[in-house]
Design a protein around this motif. Structure first.
Motif, PDB file in Angstrom:
ATOM      1  N   UNK A 271       2.012  -3.351   2.588  1.00 39.69           N
ATOM      2  CA  UNK A 271       2.660  -2.384   1.708  1.00 39.69           C
ATOM      3  C   UNK A 271       2.634  -2.873   0.259  1.00 39.69           C
ATOM      4  N   UNK A 272       2.931  -4.144   0.071  1.00 39.22           N
ATOM      5  CA  UNK A 272       2.945  -4.715  -1.273  1.00 39.22           C
ATOM      6  C   UNK A 272       1.552  -4.661  -1.899  1.00 39.22           C
ATOM      7  N   UNK A 273       0.517  -4.972  -1.109  1.00 38.12           N
ATOM      8  CA  UNK A 273      -0.851  -4.912  -1.634  1.00 38.12           C
ATOM      9  C   UNK A 273      -1.255  -3.486  -1.992  1.00 38.12           C
ATOM     10  N   UNK A 274      -0.842  -2.514  -1.187  1.00 40.07           N
ATOM     11  CA  UNK A 274      -1.265  -1.141  -1.427  1.00 40.07           C
ATOM     12  C   UNK A 274      -0.449  -0.442  -2.503  1.00 40.07           C
TER      13      UNK A 274
ATOM     14  N   UNK B 239      -2.013  -3.100  -6.848  1.00 36.68           N
ATOM     15  CA  UNK B 239      -3.070  -2.307  -7.481  1.00 36.68           C
ATOM     16  C   UNK B 239      -2.618  -1.779  -8.833  1.00 36.68           C
ATOM     17  N   UNK B 240      -1.310  -1.653  -9.053  1.00 33.93           N
ATOM     18  CA  UNK B 240      -0.808  -1.202 -10.353  1.00 33.93           C
ATOM     19  C   UNK B 240      -0.856  -2.305 -11.404  1.00 33.93           C
ATOM     20  N   UNK B 241      -0.969  -3.555 -10.962  1.00 31.73           N
ATOM     21  CA  UNK B 241      -0.947  -4.686 -11.877  1.00 31.73           C
ATOM     22  C   UNK B 241      -2.337  -5.162 -12.277  1.00 31.73           C
ATOM     23  N   UNK B 242      -3.332  -4.345 -12.104  1.00 31.55           N
ATOM     24  CA  UNK B 242      -4.697  -4.771 -12.425  1.00 31.55           C
ATOM     25  C   UNK B 242      -5.046  -4.569 -13.888  1.00 31.55           C
ATOM     26  N   UNK B 243      -4.116  -4.132 -14.698  1.00 29.63           N
ATOM     27  CA  UNK B 243      -4.384  -3.978 -16.123  1.00 29.63           C
ATOM     28  C   UNK B 243      -4.350  -5.352 -16.783  1.00 29.63           C
ATOM     29  N   UNK B 244      -5.024  -5.522 -17.914  1.00 24.62           N
ATOM     30  CA  UNK B 244      -5.020  -6.829 -18.587  1.00 24.62           C
ATOM     31  C   UNK B 244      -3.629  -7.281 -19.042  1.00 24.62           C
ATOM     32  N   UNK B 245      -2.719  -6.346 -19.278  1.00 23.00           N
ATOM     33  CA  UNK B 245      -1.371  -6.724 -19.692  1.00 23.00           C
ATOM     34  C   UNK B 245      -0.601  -7.438 -18.576  1.00 23.00           C
TER      35      UNK B 245
ATOM     36  N   UNK C 143       0.012 -14.722 -10.371  1.00 23.14           N
ATOM     37  CA  UNK C 143       1.072 -15.456  -9.672  1.00 23.14           C
ATOM     38  C   UNK C 143       1.456 -14.790  -8.361  1.00 23.14           C
ATOM     39  N   UNK C 144       1.431 -13.462  -8.316  1.00 28.35           N
ATOM     40  CA  UNK C 144       1.724 -12.776  -7.048  1.00 28.35           C
ATOM     41  C   UNK C 144       0.602 -12.988  -6.040  1.00 28.35           C
TER      42      UNK C 144
END
Length: 133
Positions: free
Chosen positions: A28-31, A35-41, A48-49
């Motif tokens: 669930x965490x991966x899906x 995927x929302x944290x793939x931005x350069x920011x 770390x995750x």
């Protein structure tokens, strides 16, 4: 105090139920989150995750050894497997967080070993059984 004969079965059943929860929560965490944290920011948090999820899973998997009164105090397992795996696994998020001057071949080595996060899982899995205290 009399020990219940079903206690090991119950503890292993609880561990198995927890494993199912760990697998579903990681999925669930991966899906839904990673995927929302793939931005350069969000690259630092993402790195770390990506380190923390397999490491905590490995720690949870090693609890199976602890519940069955597995008393392994192997310093060679700590120094030859757990510590190098932990150092190599943590280099990837450290390189993203801080601008470490790593040579290209070392950076390639670290990213290749951490590509599927197996090394982080091994670091978490071997850390508790190899305790040296």
């Amino acid at each position: 105090m009399r020990r219940n004969k079903n206690n090991p079965w119950l503890m292993n059943l609880i561990w198995l139920a927890g494993l199912v929860l760990v697998i579903f929560s990681r999925n669930y965490f991966n899906q839904n989150v990673l995927w929302r944290l793939t931005t350069p920011d969000d690259a630092i948090l993402y790195a770390w995750l990506q380190f923390a999820l397999p490491f905590l899973t490995g720690l949870y998997l090693s609890l199976l050894f602890m519940w069955n009164n597995f008393r392994m105090k192997d310093t060679s397992l700590f120094f030859m497997v757990a510590l190098p795996a932990l150092i190599i696994a943590v280099l990837n998020p450290l390189a993203v967080t801080f601008p470490l001057p790593l040579p290209d071949n070392i950076y390639w080595f670290v990213t290749t070993l951490n590509s599927e996060n197996y090394l982080t899982l091994v670091a978490g899995l071997t850390l508790i059984p190899s305790r040296t205290y």
